[in-house]
Design an enzyme around this catalytic site. Structure first.
Site, PDB file in Angstrom:
ATOM      1  CG  HIS A 199     -12.379  28.346   4.874  1.00  0.00           C
ATOM      2  ND1 HIS A 199     -13.026  27.662   5.859  1.00  0.00           N
ATOM      3  CD2 HIS A 199     -12.825  27.800   3.708  1.00  0.00           C
ATOM      4  CE1 HIS A 199     -13.828  26.754   5.335  1.00  0.00           C
ATOM      5  NE2 HIS A 199     -13.712  26.814   4.025  1.00  0.00           N
TER       6      HIS A 199
ATOM      7  CG  ASP B 223     -12.508  28.973   8.989  1.00  0.00           C
ATOM      8  OD1 ASP B 223     -13.346  28.098   8.690  1.00  0.00           O
ATOM      9  OD2 ASP B 223     -11.403  29.068   8.427  1.00  0.00           O
TER      10      ASP B 223
ATOM     11  CE1 TYR C  42     -16.881  24.178   6.423  1.00  0.00           C
ATOM     12  CE2 TYR C  42     -16.935  22.461   4.745  1.00  0.00           C
ATOM     13  CZ  TYR C  42     -16.505  23.703   5.178  1.00  0.00           C
ATOM     14  OH  TYR C  42     -15.705  24.473   4.360  1.00  0.00           O
TER      15      TYR C  42
END
Length: 609
Positions: A355, A263, A235
């Site tokens: 996700h 995403d 991330y």
């Protein structure tokens, strides 16, 4: 060395110290910045917060986020005030259910792990692992999409020996799968993601280490066997300096691929998780602080993810290429146009993923996007798949080796599997993950033979019919295992008054037969009340997991349900009579006889709140 008495004096918003792993930290200035809000910190002000801290933080989270001057030093262990741990009735029932788990030999597929995990996990942990975005359409579509792909097996091929090993980014894997990144592993087991590290080594598959692991990154790398291949999921932090440090540290520790999540500019609304709020009761100090200073309603997901950069864009990819030589893969690509752009920008591949259905609801499944990527990248750039220079991966919804083989046939290099392994170790610990991987191994061996494919390279597009993949209204047989495990979403509910007087409006009576037939009761609605005779009440209390207050004539509030149907099975009751009054009920004996047509009744509850 600080004493516990001194630490205990700093138990307010004005001066808040906590103990984590035997060390004292001054978190006063961090209270309003804590992603999970100040409430949970203040509960442990002046106390040892380690037990609450560990499941949702890597060990180095507090040392990384607090400046050195806030690290106050070690505490004398024998002087620390102990936090009273109360075991609730619900927790006692959960521990009893753990004792009633079937042996691993009776776990036949990945669905079984999910079913048991749902029964034995703490409610908040289950809510985090199982939740998905909004109406949870996409999480179900991820699985359903595979049902619109049918096999075209070939016959009379020598499949005495089948080899389903493959390579991912040039590294060998025993099966065309990898353990994809999932956060907060210690919610399911104290060893967290380290269980997956060890299982990956034992079974020759690759683990993707998550940014938001409960274990520290170095702990997971150190836990790997010599030569074991690991990837890292990133991330991207708003602070590019932090991102650079993380990426370069990962490379220095031997990580073989960087999967950049693209995403999640903002986390989706995962309402099952949000309803849990993921926090303990308010202490008095929180009330003093006011209730509007921080949003505490967003659940575990938002409590750990506020650092993610919503400004990440295509131009940043060149910067990533400048700071690392690791292969770069974009995780969360959802259309062929973006896959094409990733190829043109020199990425090593993309993960076609939504996700796990946890971001934008009504996003299409990864396997559907795979089919269109293969088609358009061949048309636009002349690429054929699988392709060593630009690899396509898929994740989401996989529960069988046949799902993986369908994706491989359509051009995927490998498929990521996440939740099933979480459920496996949440239900059975390390042995559960070992069993899950062995189940997949056995399924690959059987289905490769039945498909007529001696090796993974023999699994070709011609072996599947995906003509209905893009049609979302095609009728296929229902997957009863998946549907049984899926927990219907909860709507907002009226609060049950603390002192409610309940009027029984209508009753249904049933006499169980002397042969002890099981009775299944399907309950719909928000409150069920059961009136039992005393002889049956004692049995019911002992063998059935409902919160109860037993009297001679026993009135039981079964539970405030989550708005979905639940099934109560009374196991071989003695001959007795019982009465019940429910919002809606149907009874079925083990002989399949159903009581009268299902009726909807009213409950009239009134009283002082």
């Amino acid at each position: 060395m600080l004493s516990g008495r001194e630490v205990a004096q700093h138990n307010s918003r004005e001066s808040c110290w906590i103990i984590v792993h035997g060390k004292v930290y001054d978190v006063t200035e961090f209270l309003n910045d804590h992603p999970g809000g100040s409430r949970i910190i203040l509960k442990y002000a002046g106390k040892d917060a380690t037990q609450e801290y560990d499941p949702i933080h890597p060990p180095d989270a507090i040392t990384s986020n607090l400046p050195p001057e806030k690290h106050l030093g070690p505490v004398q262990p024998d002087t620390v005030e102990k936090v009273e741990i109360r075991i609730t009735d619900e927790e006692k029932e959960r521990l009893e259910r753990i004792e009633r788990r079937p042996p691993l030999s009776e776990i036949l597929n990945l669905h079984d792990f999910e079913s048991i995990a749902k029964a034995v996990m703490p409610v908040k942990a289950w809510a985090y692992y199982s939740s998905a975005a909004d109406d949870e359409i996409t999480i179900r579509e991820n699985h359903a999409a595979y049902h619109r792909i049918w096999f075209r097996p070939r016959i009379l091929r020598d499949v005495t020996n089948v080899d389903f090993s493959s390579t991912i980014l040039g590294h060998r894997t025993s099966m065309p799968i990898y353990i994809t990144a999932t956060a907060l592993g210690k919610l399911g087991h104290p060893d967290g993601e380290l269980i997956l590290t060890r299982a990956a080594a034992q079974h020759g598959v690759i683990q993707m280490i998550p940014t938001l692991a409960s274990c520290s990154f170095d702990e997971l790398v150190d836990g790997a066997r010599p030569g074991q291949v690991q990837f890292f999921q990133l991330y991207v932090n708003k602070d590019r300096g932090i991102t650079k440090r993380i990426v370069q540290h990962a490379e220095s520790r031997g990580i073989k691929g960087l999967f950049i999540t693209v995403d999640a500019p903002q986390l989706g609304r995962r309402e099952k998780d949000m309803r849990q709020k993921f926090e303990a009761e308010d202490p008095a100090e929180v009330s003093k602080a006011g209730k509007d200073l921080v949003d505490r309603s967003q659940g575990a997901a938002r409590a750990i993810s506020s650092f993610i950069d919503p400004g990440l864009n295509w131009a940043d990819l060149q910067w990533f290429k400048s700071i690392t030589k690791m292969p770069l893969i974009l995780k969360g690509v959802q259309c062929w146009e973006d896959a094409l752009e990733a190829y043109d920008q020199g990425m090593a591949g993309v993960v076609l993923s939504n996700h796990g259905g946890r971001q934008l609801d009504f996003s299409r499944s990864g396997v559907e996007i795979l089919a269109e990527c293969v088609e358009h990248l061949k048309e636009k750039r002349g690429l054929s798949f699988p392709n060593e220079k630009f690899q396509l991966f898929v994740d989401g919804g996989v529960r069988r080796a046949t799902d993986v083989l369908k994706a491989v046939a359509l051009g995927a290099t490998a498929v990521g599997i996440g939740r099933p392994f979480l459920y496996a170790y949440s239900a059975y610990g390390p042995e559960g993950v070992d069993r899950a991987l062995q189940i997949l191994h056995d399924e690959f061996e059987m289905n490769m033979r039945l498909l007529g494919a001696p090796t993974i390279k023999d699994v070709l597009p011609e072996m599947v019919d995906a003509s209905n993949l893009r049609s979302h209204i095609v009728a296929v047989p229902s997957d009863s295992l998946f549907n049984t495990n899926y927990e219907v979403m909860q709507h907002a509910l009226l609060k049950v008054p603390a002192k409610a007087k309940v009027k029984l409006v209508q009753k249904l009576s049933h006499d169980s037969r002397a042969d002890g037939s099981d009775i299944d009761i399907n309950v719909y609605g928000f409150c069920a009340i059961i009136l039992l005779s005393s002889s049956f009440a004692s049995y019911f209390s002992k063998y059935n997991s409902l919160k109860s207050e037993m009297t001679t004539k026993s009135l039981i509030y079964s539970r405030v349900s989550t708005g979905n149907a639940f099934r109560l099975t009374l196991r071989k009751p003695p001959s007795c009579r019982f009465e019940m009054s429910l919002l809606s009920i149907s009874t079925v004996t083990s002989q399949g006889q159903r009581a009268r047509t299902q009726q909807s009744w009213c409950l009239d509850a009134s009283g002082d709140a």
